[in-house]
Design a protein around this motif. Structure first.
Motif, PDB file in Angstrom:
ATOM      1  N   GLY A 112      26.350  -1.941  21.091  1.00  0.00           N
ATOM      2  CA  GLY A 112      26.104  -0.976  21.767  1.00  0.00           C
ATOM      3  C   GLY A 112      23.960  -1.609  21.829  1.00  0.00           C
ATOM      4  O   GLY A 112      23.926   0.149  22.187  1.00  0.00           O
ATOM      5  N   ILE A 113      23.258  -2.688  21.642  1.00  0.00           N
ATOM      6  CA  ILE A 113      22.594  -2.860  21.926  1.00  0.00           C
ATOM      7  C   ILE A 113      22.334  -2.719  22.795  1.00  0.00           C
ATOM      8  O   ILE A 113      22.483  -4.230  22.955  1.00  0.00           O
ATOM      9  CB  ILE A 113      21.841  -3.489  20.573  1.00  0.00           C
ATOM     10  CG1 ILE A 113      21.854  -2.929  19.364  1.00  0.00           C
ATOM     11  CG2 ILE A 113      19.837  -3.519  21.053  1.00  0.00           C
ATOM     12  CD1 ILE A 113      21.347  -3.760  17.903  1.00  0.00           C
ATOM     13  N   THR A 114      21.160  -2.314  23.315  1.00  0.00           N
ATOM     14  CA  THR A 114      20.656  -3.059  25.100  1.00  0.00           C
ATOM     15  C   THR A 114      19.670  -3.674  24.437  1.00  0.00           C
ATOM     16  O   THR A 114      18.450  -3.920  24.250  1.00  0.00           O
ATOM     17  CB  THR A 114      20.578  -2.203  25.951  1.00  0.00           C
ATOM     18  OG1 THR A 114      21.484  -1.048  26.152  1.00  0.00           O
ATOM     19  CG2 THR A 114      19.533  -2.429  27.316  1.00  0.00           C
ATOM     20  N   LEU A 115      19.920  -4.782  25.782  1.00  0.00           N
ATOM     21  CA  LEU A 115      19.177  -6.356  25.036  1.00  0.00           C
ATOM     22  C   LEU A 115      17.889  -6.041  26.534  1.00  0.00           C
ATOM     23  O   LEU A 115      18.227  -6.034  27.520  1.00  0.00           O
ATOM     24  CB  LEU A 115      19.528  -7.672  24.935  1.00  0.00           C
ATOM     25  CG  LEU A 115      20.548  -8.145  23.898  1.00  0.00           C
ATOM     26  CD1 LEU A 115      21.230  -8.915  24.032  1.00  0.00           C
ATOM     27  CD2 LEU A 115      19.954  -7.592  22.359  1.00  0.00           C
ATOM     28  N   LEU A 116      16.518  -5.977  26.764  1.00  0.00           N
ATOM     29  CA  LEU A 116      15.330  -6.069  27.250  1.00  0.00           C
ATOM     30  C   LEU A 116      14.393  -6.566  26.532  1.00  0.00           C
ATOM     31  O   LEU A 116      13.987  -7.157  25.382  1.00  0.00           O
ATOM     32  CB  LEU A 116      14.804  -4.234  26.855  1.00  0.00           C
ATOM     33  CG  LEU A 116      16.011  -3.437  27.617  1.00  0.00           C
ATOM     34  CD1 LEU A 116      15.082  -2.116  27.411  1.00  0.00           C
ATOM     35  CD2 LEU A 116      16.512  -4.107  29.306  1.00  0.00           C
ATOM     36  N   PRO A 117      13.639  -7.290  27.620  1.00  0.00           N
ATOM     37  CA  PRO A 117      12.477  -8.426  27.087  1.00  0.00           C
ATOM     38  C   PRO A 117      11.269  -7.186  25.882  1.00  0.00           C
ATOM     39  O   PRO A 117      11.386  -5.570  26.224  1.00  0.00           O
ATOM     40  CB  PRO A 117      11.210  -8.554  28.245  1.00  0.00           C
ATOM     41  CG  PRO A 117      12.561  -8.328  29.651  1.00  0.00           C
ATOM     42  CD  PRO A 117      13.595  -7.333  28.912  1.00  0.00           C
ATOM     43  N   GLN A 118      10.783  -7.716  24.933  1.00  0.00           N
ATOM     44  CA  GLN A 118      10.281  -7.045  24.238  1.00  0.00           C
ATOM     45  C   GLN A 118       8.667  -6.436  25.156  1.00  0.00           C
ATOM     46  O   GLN A 118       8.715  -4.999  24.166  1.00  0.00           O
ATOM     47  CB  GLN A 118       9.323  -8.160  22.964  1.00  0.00           C
ATOM     48  CG  GLN A 118       8.689  -7.592  22.289  1.00  0.00           C
ATOM     49  CD  GLN A 118       7.945  -8.535  21.510  1.00  0.00           C
ATOM     50  OE1 GLN A 118       8.190  -9.302  20.935  1.00  0.00           O
ATOM     51  NE2 GLN A 118       6.402  -8.720  21.264  1.00  0.00           N
ATOM     52  N   GLU A 119       8.606  -6.563  26.138  1.00  0.00           N
ATOM     53  CA  GLU A 119       7.067  -6.055  26.333  1.00  0.00           C
ATOM     54  C   GLU A 119       8.336  -4.072  27.024  1.00  0.00           C
ATOM     55  O   GLU A 119       7.517  -3.111  26.997  1.00  0.00           O
ATOM     56  CB  GLU A 119       6.564  -6.279  27.952  1.00  0.00           C
ATOM     57  CG  GLU A 119       6.382  -7.875  27.431  1.00  0.00           C
ATOM     58  CD  GLU A 119       6.700  -8.849  26.647  1.00  0.00           C
ATOM     59  OE1 GLU A 119       8.029  -9.031  27.396  1.00  0.00           O
ATOM     60  OE2 GLU A 119       5.899  -9.784  26.826  1.00  0.00           O
ATOM     61  N   GLU A 120       9.143  -4.216  27.400  1.00  0.00           N
ATOM     62  CA  GLU A 120      10.319  -3.080  27.931  1.00  0.00           C
ATOM     63  C   GLU A 120      10.810  -2.211  26.806  1.00  0.00           C
ATOM     64  O   GLU A 120      10.762  -1.722  26.599  1.00  0.00           O
ATOM     65  CB  GLU A 120      11.577  -3.823  28.291  1.00  0.00           C
ATOM     66  CG  GLU A 120      11.321  -3.532  30.262  1.00  0.00           C
ATOM     67  CD  GLU A 120      10.769  -3.194  30.555  1.00  0.00           C
ATOM     68  OE1 GLU A 120      10.667  -1.638  31.316  1.00  0.00           O
ATOM     69  OE2 GLU A 120       9.028  -2.902  31.045  1.00  0.00           O
ATOM     70  N   VAL A 121      10.995  -3.004  25.514  1.00  0.00           N
ATOM     71  CA  VAL A 121      11.453  -2.739  24.349  1.00  0.00           C
ATOM     72  C   VAL A 121      10.146  -1.609  23.960  1.00  0.00           C
ATOM     73  O   VAL A 121       9.536  -0.211  23.516  1.00  0.00           O
ATOM     74  CB  VAL A 121      12.071  -3.192  22.823  1.00  0.00           C
ATOM     75  CG1 VAL A 121      11.524  -2.554  22.434  1.00  0.00           C
ATOM     76  CG2 VAL A 121      13.556  -4.110  23.457  1.00  0.00           C
ATOM     77  N   LEU A 122       9.267  -2.404  23.885  1.00  0.00           N
ATOM     78  CA  LEU A 122       7.546  -1.455  23.457  1.00  0.00           C
ATOM     79  C   LEU A 122       7.643  -0.093  24.565  1.00  0.00           C
ATOM     80  O   LEU A 122       6.928   0.603  23.771  1.00  0.00           O
ATOM     81  CB  LEU A 122       6.800  -2.632  23.426  1.00  0.00           C
ATOM     82  CG  LEU A 122       7.079  -3.116  22.271  1.00  0.00           C
ATOM     83  CD1 LEU A 122       5.368  -4.482  22.139  1.00  0.00           C
ATOM     84  CD2 LEU A 122       6.580  -2.883  21.252  1.00  0.00           C
ATOM     85  N   ARG A 123       6.849  -0.405  25.514  1.00  0.00           N
ATOM     86  CA  ARG A 123       7.448   0.880  26.610  1.00  0.00           C
ATOM     87  C   ARG A 123       8.347   1.762  26.561  1.00  0.00           C
ATOM     88  O   ARG A 123       7.801   2.892  26.863  1.00  0.00           O
ATOM     89  CB  ARG A 123       7.518   0.431  28.096  1.00  0.00           C
ATOM     90  CG  ARG A 123       6.773  -0.709  28.785  1.00  0.00           C
ATOM     91  CD  ARG A 123       6.158  -1.845  29.969  1.00  0.00           C
ATOM     92  NE  ARG A 123       4.825  -2.047  30.168  1.00  0.00           N
ATOM     93  CZ  ARG A 123       4.898  -3.503  30.145  1.00  0.00           C
ATOM     94  NH1 ARG A 123       6.812  -4.110  30.031  1.00  0.00           N
ATOM     95  NH2 ARG A 123       4.177  -4.326  30.989  1.00  0.00           N
ATOM     96  N   GLN A 124       9.230   1.478  26.296  1.00  0.00           N
ATOM     97  CA  GLN A 124      10.800   2.730  26.376  1.00  0.00           C
ATOM     98  C   GLN A 124      10.629   3.092  25.101  1.00  0.00           C
ATOM     99  O   GLN A 124      11.077   4.423  24.983  1.00  0.00           O
ATOM    100  CB  GLN A 124      12.157   1.751  27.255  1.00  0.00           C
ATOM    101  CG  GLN A 124      11.503   1.593  28.756  1.00  0.00           C
ATOM    102  CD  GLN A 124      12.850   1.114  28.647  1.00  0.00           C
ATOM    103  OE1 GLN A 124      14.019   1.774  28.277  1.00  0.00           O
ATOM    104  NE2 GLN A 124      13.612  -0.053  29.854  1.00  0.00           N
ATOM    105  N   ALA A 125      10.525   2.701  23.942  1.00  0.00           N
ATOM    106  CA  ALA A 125      11.167   3.111  22.825  1.00  0.00           C
ATOM    107  C   ALA A 125      10.499   4.470  21.711  1.00  0.00           C
ATOM    108  O   ALA A 125       8.875   4.561  22.673  1.00  0.00           O
ATOM    109  CB  ALA A 125      11.196   2.035  21.539  1.00  0.00           C
TER     110      ALA A 125
END
Length: 334
Positions: free
Chosen positions: A187-200
């Motif tokens: 259930g992990i949503t895969l995203l580009p690293q930049e988006e992970v940093l922005r959203q988390a």
């Protein structure tokens, strides 16, 4: 007396017992790593050398180990072992892959909860005469987002536990292939690293220390994070540029950090992160829960015995994969 197995760092008692009952001569000195000459002398005729993360297994040491058949690593990180040197000498390395994954995953969740609900700070304040209900109420983690940089075994276990607590989990890992279905199952949503940093709301690092990951979290990466977000690092210290992190914390560009690992361990007295109230530091213990230490020790003991008895361990490190990573990094930098 010739020593068959030399253990240069702390090892869990379950693994020690297995080795001591094997019939081989065993020398256990958890401080041996700190004296290079004594280590060379003790292990000169050894069939196996077992280390943790402080022994520098390099060409100079390997040249002195005339009968060495196997290097056992009590853990998963390999930055203290020169795999180019071991490969050139035909010396295999076994690591305790996944043996401490539960311990690290639980540490990450403990960090998330500690950051959200400041129970220890509240307790200290009460014992000093305070009763500040507004200051120590904290925030809920349900509905917040945990971002994983690196989704190997530890990342997956962390994601599963985080979702059980009501966190949304996103992640990034360039090593994942289209055939890797585990993130979807977890259930992990895969995203580009930049988006992970922005959203988390919480960014947790789970990557090895390689040329491609050194200073992965630098000024630019920290600038992408929310000013209310927290960084958690249980991987390797060199993955984070500590100067950039200290600046970000001092100027409240992010809310805080929990670091179990540092580039130099232990840190010097003047290390800037030591003096920041929004930085929690622990002494490289995320994977060191009692159960994990014994699980790791048993695994490495069994696999070292397998190797010196002529077998081949399934826990041998894939040296070619590691060296290919180094080669790709060098080409990228040229």
């Amino acid at each position: 007396m010739q020593l068959d197995i030399v253990i240069a760092e702390a090892m869990g008692p379950a693994g020690l017992d297995l080795l001591n009952q094997s019939g081989y001569s065993v020398h256990y000195d958890p401080s041996l790593w700190s004296d290079a000459q004594q280590l060379k002398e003790a292990a000169a005729e050894a069939k196996a050398l077992i280390v943790r993360n402080q022994t520098k297994v390099n060409g100079a040491l390997l040249d002195e180990l005339r009968d060495i058949r196997i290097i056992g690593r009590l853990g998963v990180g390999l930055d203290n072992i020169d795999l180019t040197a071991t490969a050139s000498r035909g010396t295999p390395v076994v690591s305790a892959k996944n043996a401490n994954a539960v311990s690290v995953a639980e540490y990450v969740l403990a960090a998330v909860l500690t950051l959200s609900r400041p129970i220890l700070a509240a307790s200290s304040d009460v014992k000093l005469g305070g009763w500040d209900r507004k200051r120590f109420g904290g925030t809920e983690i349900q509905g917040k987002t945990l971002g994983l940089i690196g989704i190997g075994e530890i990342g997956h276990r962390t994601g599963i536990k985080a979702k059980a607590l009501g966190l949304n989990v996103i992640g990034s890992d360039p090593r994942l292939t289209p055939n890797d279905i585990a993130p979807g199952v977890t259930g992990i949503t895969l995203l580009p690293q930049e988006e992970v940093l922005r959203q988390a709301d919480f960014v947790s690092l789970h990557v090895p220390l390689l040329p491609s990951t050194r200073n992965l979290i630098d000024q630019a990466a920290l600038a992408r994070m929310k000013d209310t977000a927290y960084l958690i690092n249980t991987s390797r210290g060199g993955v984070v540029n500590e100067g950039d992190l200290a600046d970000a914390l001092a100027h409240h560009k992010i809310a805080g950090a929990v670091l179990d690992v540092l580039d130099a361990e232990p840190p010097g007295a003047e290390h800037p992160l030591l003096h920041l109230p929004n930085c929690i530091l622990t002494p490289h213990v995320a994977g060191a829960a009692e159960e994990a230490l014994n699980r790791t020790a048993l695994l490495i003991a069994a696999e070292v015995l397998r190797e010196i008895q002529g077998g081949t361990s399934k826990y041998r490190v894939d040296v070619n994969s590691y060296l290919n990573e180094l080669e790709r990094a060098e080409l990228a930098q040229s």
